[in-house]
Design a protein around this motif. Structure first.
Motif, PDB file in Angstrom:
ATOM      1  N   ASP A 157     -10.249   1.623  -7.377  1.00 12.94           N
ATOM      2  CA  ASP A 157      -9.239   2.538  -7.954  1.00 12.94           C
ATOM      3  C   ASP A 157      -9.610   2.659  -9.574  1.00 12.94           C
ATOM      4  N   ALA A 158     -10.026   0.979 -10.176  1.00 11.55           N
ATOM      5  CA  ALA A 158     -10.410   1.403 -11.533  1.00 11.55           C
ATOM      6  C   ALA A 158     -11.455   1.611 -11.732  1.00 11.55           C
ATOM      7  N   VAL A 159     -12.544   2.380 -10.676  1.00 12.89           N
ATOM      8  CA  VAL A 159     -13.598   3.257 -10.774  1.00 12.89           C
ATOM      9  C   VAL A 159     -13.540   4.024 -10.788  1.00 12.89           C
ATOM     10  N   LEU A 160     -12.270   5.226  -9.626  1.00 12.62           N
ATOM     11  CA  LEU A 160     -11.812   6.237 -10.199  1.00 12.62           C
ATOM     12  C   LEU A 160     -11.028   6.273 -11.847  1.00 12.62           C
ATOM     13  N   ILE A 161      -9.934   5.727 -11.934  1.00  6.49           N
ATOM     14  CA  ILE A 161      -9.253   5.483 -12.971  1.00  6.49           C
ATOM     15  C   ILE A 161     -10.485   5.882 -14.877  1.00  6.49           C
ATOM     16  N   ARG A 162     -11.399   4.897 -14.230  1.00  3.40           N
ATOM     17  CA  ARG A 162     -12.686   5.533 -14.946  1.00  3.40           C
ATOM     18  C   ARG A 162     -13.582   6.594 -14.867  1.00  3.40           C
ATOM     19  N   ARG A 163     -13.234   7.429 -13.804  1.00  5.03           N
ATOM     20  CA  ARG A 163     -14.080   8.500 -13.834  1.00  5.03           C
ATOM     21  C   ARG A 163     -13.326   9.630 -13.870  1.00  5.03           C
ATOM     22  N   ALA A 164     -12.310   9.421 -14.231  1.00 12.09           N
ATOM     23  CA  ALA A 164     -11.117  10.268 -14.846  1.00 12.09           C
ATOM     24  C   ALA A 164     -10.929  10.164 -16.050  1.00 12.09           C
ATOM     25  N   MET A 165     -10.755   8.755 -17.093  1.00 11.07           N
ATOM     26  CA  MET A 165     -11.569   9.070 -18.417  1.00 11.07           C
ATOM     27  C   MET A 165     -12.353   9.242 -18.805  1.00 11.07           C
ATOM     28  N   ALA A 166     -13.218   9.114 -18.733  1.00 13.48           N
ATOM     29  CA  ALA A 166     -14.661   9.889 -18.458  1.00 13.48           C
ATOM     30  C   ALA A 166     -14.519  11.187 -19.125  1.00 13.48           C
ATOM     31  N   GLU A 167     -13.885  12.266 -17.569  1.00 12.63           N
ATOM     32  CA  GLU A 167     -13.623  13.285 -17.743  1.00 12.63           C
ATOM     33  C   GLU A 167     -12.901  13.852 -19.072  1.00 12.63           C
ATOM     34  N   VAL A 168     -11.502  13.631 -19.322  1.00 15.57           N
ATOM     35  CA  VAL A 168     -11.074  13.838 -20.010  1.00 15.57           C
ATOM     36  C   VAL A 168     -11.360  13.965 -21.804  1.00 15.57           C
ATOM     37  N   ALA A 169     -12.196  12.796 -21.759  1.00 14.88           N
ATOM     38  CA  ALA A 169     -11.628  12.027 -23.705  1.00 14.88           C
ATOM     39  C   ALA A 169     -12.628  13.196 -23.917  1.00 14.88           C
ATOM     40  N   PRO A 170     -13.367  14.345 -23.875  1.00 16.61           N
ATOM     41  CA  PRO A 170     -14.140  14.820 -24.693  1.00 16.61           C
ATOM     42  C   PRO A 170     -12.275  16.168 -25.022  1.00 16.61           C
ATOM     43  N   VAL A 171     -11.848  16.254 -24.132  1.00 19.38           N
ATOM     44  CA  VAL A 171     -10.460  17.255 -24.735  1.00 19.38           C
ATOM     45  C   VAL A 171      -9.362  16.355 -24.535  1.00 19.38           C
ATOM     46  N   SER A 172      -9.262  14.859 -25.139  1.00 17.80           N
ATOM     47  CA  SER A 172      -8.673  14.331 -25.439  1.00 17.80           C
ATOM     48  C   SER A 172      -6.802  15.125 -26.036  1.00 17.80           C
ATOM     49  N   ASP A 173      -7.336  15.828 -27.618  1.00 11.57           N
ATOM     50  CA  ASP A 173      -6.094  16.292 -27.745  1.00 11.57           C
ATOM     51  C   ASP A 173      -5.506  17.427 -26.830  1.00 11.57           C
ATOM     52  N   LYS A 174      -6.518  17.853 -26.100  1.00 16.63           N
ATOM     53  CA  LYS A 174      -6.041  18.882 -25.365  1.00 16.63           C
ATOM     54  C   LYS A 174      -5.139  17.940 -24.355  1.00 16.63           C
ATOM     55  N   VAL A 175      -4.957  17.117 -24.127  1.00 10.66           N
ATOM     56  CA  VAL A 175      -4.500  16.368 -22.567  1.00 10.66           C
ATOM     57  C   VAL A 175      -3.349  15.291 -23.358  1.00 10.66           C
ATOM     58  N   THR A 176      -3.019  14.530 -24.458  1.00  4.16           N
ATOM     59  CA  THR A 176      -2.573  14.790 -25.382  1.00  4.16           C
ATOM     60  C   THR A 176      -1.301  15.961 -25.569  1.00  4.16           C
ATOM     61  N   SER A 177      -1.224  16.902 -26.043  1.00  3.66           N
ATOM     62  CA  SER A 177      -0.508  18.238 -26.699  1.00  3.66           C
ATOM     63  C   SER A 177       0.187  18.380 -25.200  1.00  3.66           C
ATOM     64  N   TYR A 178      -0.625  18.978 -24.129  1.00  3.34           N
ATOM     65  CA  TYR A 178       0.014  19.034 -22.754  1.00  3.34           C
ATOM     66  C   TYR A 178       0.894  17.975 -21.704  1.00  3.34           C
ATOM     67  N   PHE A 179       0.866  17.170 -22.461  1.00  2.00           N
ATOM     68  CA  PHE A 179       1.318  15.315 -21.900  1.00  2.00           C
ATOM     69  C   PHE A 179       2.648  15.330 -22.852  1.00  2.00           C
ATOM     70  N   TYR A 180       2.822  16.002 -23.459  1.00  2.00           N
ATOM     71  CA  TYR A 180       4.030  15.568 -24.403  1.00  2.00           C
ATOM     72  C   TYR A 180       4.624  17.125 -23.831  1.00  2.00           C
ATOM     73  N   ALA A 181       3.960  18.175 -23.773  1.00  2.00           N
ATOM     74  CA  ALA A 181       5.314  19.179 -23.831  1.00  2.00           C
ATOM     75  C   ALA A 181       5.078  19.429 -21.982  1.00  2.00           C
ATOM     76  N   LEU A 182       4.497  19.089 -21.316  1.00  2.00           N
ATOM     77  CA  LEU A 182       5.431  18.912 -19.959  1.00  2.00           C
ATOM     78  C   LEU A 182       6.607  17.921 -20.328  1.00  2.00           C
ATOM     79  N   LEU A 183       6.683  16.621 -20.171  1.00  2.00           N
ATOM     80  CA  LEU A 183       7.383  16.079 -21.035  1.00  2.00           C
ATOM     81  C   LEU A 183       8.918  16.716 -21.314  1.00  2.00           C
ATOM     82  N   PHE A 184       8.973  16.855 -22.759  1.00  2.00           N
ATOM     83  CA  PHE A 184       9.636  17.702 -23.038  1.00  2.00           C
ATOM     84  C   PHE A 184       9.990  18.893 -22.402  1.00  2.00           C
TER      85      PHE A 184
END
Length: 534
Positions: free
Chosen positions: A167-194
């Motif tokens: 599980d940790a290996v898969l989670i870190r793989r996803a983290m590495a993939e989204v790292a360059p677009v972390s701002d977009k991930v954050t904005s989309y997360f809150y947009a979904l939530l609200f």
């Protein structure tokens, strides 16, 4: 300092059974629990059904990928095209208040209960918020003393992630993939939530500038270190206790979880798979269970917040003030810890500050506050607050406390307003009647910034075991950690560091180089310190 720092609830890293973000272990409820009221049935309050990510439903359309959540919680854009999820979201665990109260203490009022009428201390901006119930002194929470674990941010840099559990290996793989677009991930997360859960918008500040990445960052930090149980449980328990002041309840966790998965699956699409999604589901289920359990246990013995009246406001420099407050009920804490503060001028915006003294017989609490550029809370406390104003305090947190079971010397390094908890530690040693060597290094950019040097020198004159050295950058032509290393060796000392994040990081490295083991270096979480500058 702000906001914000282990084994999972079942001592595992990936839970079997259960489903989408549903804690596998429900809090125990006694048949005669006072929590079983008319508005909280005995079988547990059930939230409205929550659709899995990607499944069509009656909820509003998901926001566009690059659309940030608006303050009002509304957004427009294309539909979220997530995949079918492996299983439906079952109902979450009961809220914390369903725990049976101890015989001596009644369960505090929940967020939906009428609650007590605010006292005279309640200021107008807080009038709509329920006042916390009084807490019996015998049940007051004082966290156990323990060495501060290396916080997640430090672990990540000190020891690069090696292959862990699947599980940790898969989670870190996803983290590495989204790292360059972390701002977009954050904005989309809150947009979904609200958009999907507009009722949760009221838990967040009206302006999301400073809050925007904190929740997501905390969740991602916890998930990335899902195998590091020694660090993770303490980190999550503090988060769970601290989130009570926001009004967070157990039924809120599934909504956050589904939006987390929705944001990650969109921006890690290149590596996303059913197996990766399942790993994140298990990780989040573990994370949420630890936080829910910690909040439930804390609810039985402490309020979610305290009201406190400012009794003195002492300007030490044009941008540093010592603020002393009187809580409306007993506030237990340990020297070296910190708390979160909310002002009436910026509702729902909390910042962390260390206690500037050991617990006092009169119950007063002091904080050293430096106004920083664009710092809403710090500027309000320094330039606007006056005696008679009312603020709110969150629970105490932090494990940068003195271990009184040993006689090791103490090496205390404080930079800027970081001298506040160092002063508290010195007072704590003095009150215990110990004569162990305490070496204090007080760092500042200029001599003007040594606003509390007179207090520290008076303590040195009173206690022969105390030594205080002022290190001024412009005069010494070296950074504080380098000066400390030059006075070593310190391998027989327990080290305590408090100050700006950069000083903490370089200080930890310098102390390790000088021979002090990591488990004898205590400091607040660098993750939380990064968010403190406001």
């Amino acid at each position: 300092m702000d906001a914000p720092t282990t084994t999972s609830a079942d001592n595992g890293t990936s839970g079997g059974g259960g489903g989408w973000f549903t804690p596998r272990k429900n809090p125990t409820t006694a048949p005669d629990s006072e929590a079983e009221t008319a508005d909280r049935p005995a079988e547990g309050r059930r939230p409205a059904s929550i659709r899995p990510v990607g499944r069509p439903g009656a909820a509003p359309e998901a926001p566009a990928a690059d659309t940030a959540a608006s303050p009002a919680g509304t957004s427009t854009g294309e539909q979220d095209h997530g995949r079918e999820t492996p299983e439906a979201i079952p109902r979450p665990a009961p809220a914390a208040a369903q725990h049976a109260p101890s015989p001596a203490v009644s369960s505090p009022a929940t967020a939906t209960s009428p609650g007590p009428v605010p006292t005279a201390l309640t200021p107008a901006p807080f009038a709509s918020t329920l006042a916390p119930p009084p807490t019996a002194p015998s049940e007051a929470r004082v966290p156990a003393q323990q060495p501060s674990p290396v916080p997640p941010a430090e672990e990540a840099t000190a020891a690069p992630a090696a292959a862990g559990s699947p599980d940790a290996v898969l989670i870190r793989r996803a983290m590495a993939e989204v790292a360059p677009v972390s701002d977009k991930v954050t904005s989309y997360f809150y947009a979904l939530l609200f958009v999907r859960h507009p009722d949760l918008r009221s838990l967040f500040p009206a302006a999301m500038d400073t809050q925007r990445d904190r929740l997501l960052r905390a969740l991602l930090t916890a998930a990335e270190h899902i195998d590091n149980k020694d660090v993770l449980v303490d980190y999550l328990q503090n988060l769970g206790r601290g989130h009570r002041k926001y009004g967070t309840r157990a039924e809120h966790y599934p909504a956050v979880g589904e939006c987390l998965i929705g944001a990650l699956s969109k921006y890690a699409a290149g590596v996303w798979s059913p197996e990766m999604e399942a790993a994140w589901v298990r990780a989040y289920t573990t994370i949420s269970q630890v936080m829910i359990d910690a909040a439930a246990a804390d609810e039985l013995r402490a309020p979610a917040w305290w009201y406190a009246e400012i009794v003195t406001h002492d300007m030490r420099t044009p941008d540093v003030a010592v603020v002393t407050v009187r809580p409306d009920q007993p506030y237990p804490f340990l020297a070296g810890q910190y708390t979160s503060l909310e002002t009436p001028w910026w509702p729902r915006i909390w910042r962390h500050y260390s206690f500037a003294s050991a617990p006092r017989s009169d119950g007063l609490l002091s904080f050293h506050v430096k106004a920083v550029p664009a710092g809403w809370v710090s500027n309000a406390l320094v330039h606007r607050a006056r005696p008679g104003d009312i603020i709110r305090l969150g629970p105490p947190a932090g494990s940068m406390t003195v271990d009184h079971t040993t006689d090791s010397g103490l090496l205390c390094v404080g930079g800027g307003t970081g001298i506040a908890p160092i002063k508290a530690l010195v007072e704590d040693v003095a009150e215990h009647g110990e004569r162990r060597s305490v070496e204090v290094f007080y760092g500042a950019r200029t001599d003007h910034d040594l606003y509390d040097i007179d207090t520290m020198l008076r303590l040195q004159q009173t206690h022969p075991w105390l030594s205080v050295r002022a290190i001024i950058d412009q005069q010494a032509h070296q950074q504080l950690p380098d000066a400390v290393r030059a006075y070593g060796p310190w391998n027989e000392f327990d080290a305590y560091l408090s100050g700006p994040p950069g000083m903490i990081r370089s200080g930890v490295n310098a102390l390790r180089d000088s021979g002090i083991p990591s488990d004898r270096i205590r400091h607040d979480s660098v993750e939380e310190l990064v968010a403190a500058g406001s």
